[in-house]
Enzyme design. Structure first.
Site, short mmCIF file in Angstrom:
data_model
loop_
_atom_site.label_atom_id
_atom_site.label_comp_id
_atom_site.label_asym_id
_atom_site.label_seq_id
_atom_site.Cartn_x
_atom_site.Cartn_y
_atom_site.Cartn_z
N HIS A 81 -12.67 -46.51 -7.57
CA HIS A 81 -11.63 -47.54 -7.43
C HIS A 81 -10.23 -46.93 -7.41
O HIS A 81 -9.26 -47.58 -7.76
CB HIS A 81 -11.77 -48.54 -8.59
CG HIS A 81 -11.09 -49.84 -8.36
ND1 HIS A 81 -9.99 -50.26 -9.10
CD2 HIS A 81 -11.33 -50.84 -7.49
CE1 HIS A 81 -9.61 -51.45 -8.70
NE2 HIS A 81 -10.40 -51.83 -7.71
N HIS B 153 -2.15 -59.06 -7.89
CA HIS B 153 -2.72 -57.73 -8.04
C HIS B 153 -1.77 -56.78 -8.77
O HIS B 153 -1.86 -55.56 -8.62
CB HIS B 153 -3.07 -57.18 -6.65
CG HIS B 153 -4.28 -56.31 -6.63
ND1 HIS B 153 -4.26 -55.01 -6.17
CD2 HIS B 153 -5.56 -56.56 -7.00
CE1 HIS B 153 -5.47 -54.50 -6.27
NE2 HIS B 153 -6.28 -55.41 -6.77
N GLU C 236 1.62 -57.02 -5.24
CA GLU C 236 1.29 -55.65 -5.62
C GLU C 236 2.46 -54.98 -6.33
O GLU C 236 3.62 -55.39 -6.20
CB GLU C 236 0.94 -54.82 -4.37
CG GLU C 236 -0.20 -55.36 -3.53
CD GLU C 236 -1.56 -54.96 -4.07
OE1 GLU C 236 -1.62 -54.23 -5.09
OE2 GLU C 236 -2.57 -55.37 -3.46
N ASP D 260 -11.18 -44.89 -12.01
CA ASP D 260 -9.84 -45.27 -11.58
C ASP D 260 -8.87 -44.18 -12.02
O ASP D 260 -9.28 -43.11 -12.47
CB ASP D 260 -9.46 -46.64 -12.18
CG ASP D 260 -8.59 -47.47 -11.25
OD1 ASP D 260 -7.49 -47.01 -10.92
OD2 ASP D 260 -9.03 -48.56 -10.85
#
Length: 446
Positions: free
Chosen positions: A352, A134, A380, A165
């Site tokens: 998002h 991610h 992440e 986003d």
């Protein structure tokens, strides 16, 4: 309150000084798409892109063709795309059996073989259910275009709908070098990472062992950064995977900083227990907390009641149930205005956004969903900006104003629907999940 501390523990975080004109905030998916394509077309040295996936649709094809055009017109240009390995080798959820995007990558590479273009599949876990790659960030020459968005029609606003986003363009050579070095040194050369644009046959047992070794390595690796403190505006890239990783530590450190205000954006309301405890500690100490979350109809997986029911369509209702429980327990803070809950909804578009804003001092740009899956399973990253001199505040205020534009403020938890209000098929399935407590497993994995 053991989870609350006002110690300035972030002052010595390694990072880079950040010039006042370094950052440009974009405010729409279409602006993000235009900026990405322009950067690709003007690239001279490198294009290193990290995203969850590059989808085979009109938006994804436009990006892939731009990459091929850039690589073919300049053989010295280093073009690399990093996506999640498992996500690339399956079709869309609920769409039946499909070859996945990897087949498209291989077909395109066969049509136009280029030695300076590579597509990598990063297996963060042995199965997608238990975690994905991610990482976010598009490094193009000395620029970093950072967003939580992946690359397809809805994220790029190709067509009628868009998925909202955050989008930031950073003109910062040192930051670009650091993020590029991580992708090359830690991922591109690792034996567990596969080339998706080439045919490959990997032994399953060997690959699982390689993935375990990759996970162990990533749990202890970080971006290459200079030591030292920064008294002026600075930027700090951080990454991590697995429980207790440095990025999780940074997130919890940030949640101990607010003296006046904390703003949180998350698309799927499913906060880890450690985050919930810190929010309660902040509320108890008089800090104003604002949480901006997508309405269930703005969720990626929302299916209108008039359309055919699919199990995945229960997820938005699960998140709303979670939000309702959260709001009910903290109704007194909603009433006195110390806690603000905003629901984002704009026509048929989806939401998002992720990130944190703290006391006009710190801003975190990230793809981390702030949920148990992100904290425990996924690989992440994020960019922390420290702005003690407030040179970026006008830009930050403008971004928050844009985010709040299509939101509704909840004054009472009863404004959210309860289980009995949901469509019959959703109600029955969620009732069964709750009866056997399977919903708790869903919250940990989704």
């Amino acid at each position: 309150m053991p989870f609350f501390s006002r110690k300035p523990s972030l002052e010595s975080l390694p990072g880079f000084a950040m010039p006042a004109d370094c950052m440009q905030t974009l405010h729409s998916a279409s602006a993000f798409r235009q900026a990405l394509l322009e950067l690709i077309r003007s690239a001279k040295v490198r294009i290193h892109l990290a995203a969850l996936y590059l989808q085979q649709d009109e938006g994804g094809e436009e990006v892939l063709e731009a990459l091929y055009q850039a690589a073919s017109s300049n053989p010295q240009l280093d073009v690399r795309l990093f996506v999640d390995a498992h996500r690339a080798q399956r079709g869309l959820i609920g769409q039946g059996k499909q070859a996945g995007n990897a087949a498209w990558y291989r077909q395109r590479a066969q049509q136009q073989p280029l030695a300076n273009l590579a597509i990598y599949g990063v297996p963060a876990q042995s199965k997608e259910l238990f975690g994905v790659m991610h990482l976010k960030g598009f490094i193009i020459d000395s620029d970093v275009l950072y967003s939580g968005a992946s690359l397809n029609n809805v994220y790029l606003h190709v067509g009628e709908r868009y998925r909202f986003d955050r989008y930031h363009l950073l003109h910062h050579a040192e930051l670009a070098d650091s993020m590029s070095h991580y992708l090359i040194a830690q991922l591109a050369t690792d034996p567990a990472v596969i080339r998706l644009d080439r045919p490959s046959e990997t032994d399953g047992r060997t690959q699982r062992q390689l993935i375990r070794q990759l996970r162990q390595k990533l749990a202890h690796t970080q971006y290459r950064l200079p030591p030292g403190t920064h008294r002026s505006t600075s930027i700090h890239p951080v990454c991590g995977q697995g429980r207790g990783n440095p990025f999780n530590g940074l997130l919890l450190q940030l949640l101990r900083q607010p003296m006046r205000q904390l703003v949180i954006c998350t698309p799927y309301f499913n906060l880890p227990r450690s985050v919930l405890l810190q929010i309660d500690a902040l509320l108890a100490h008089g800090v104003n907390v604002e949480i901006i979350v997508g309405d269930k109809q703005a969720n990626d997986f929302y299916i209108p009641p008039e359309q055919a029911f699919k199990v995945i369509g229960c997820l938005p209702y699960l998140y709303e149930m979670n939000l309702r429980r959260f709001a009910r327990k903290r109704q007194s803070y909603l009433q006195n205005g110390q806690l603000t809950l905003r629901l984002w909804k704009h026509d048929g578009n989806s939401y998002h956004l992720k990130g944190l804003w703290i006391d006009q001092q710190y801003m975190l740009i990230t793809g981390n969903n702030l949920n148990p899956r992100a904290f425990n399973l996924d690989l992440e990253n994020g960019l922390l900006i420290h702005d003690p001199q407030h040179i970026l505040q006008a830009q930050i205020t403008e971004e928050l104003t844009n985010i709040r534009q299509h939101t509704t403020v909840l004054s009472h938890y009863r404004q959210l629907q309860k289980l009995q209000d949901y469509p019959e098929k959703v109600r029955k399935l969620l009732g069964r999940l709750g009866k056997f407590r399977i919903d708790r497993l869903f919250y940990r994995l989704l």
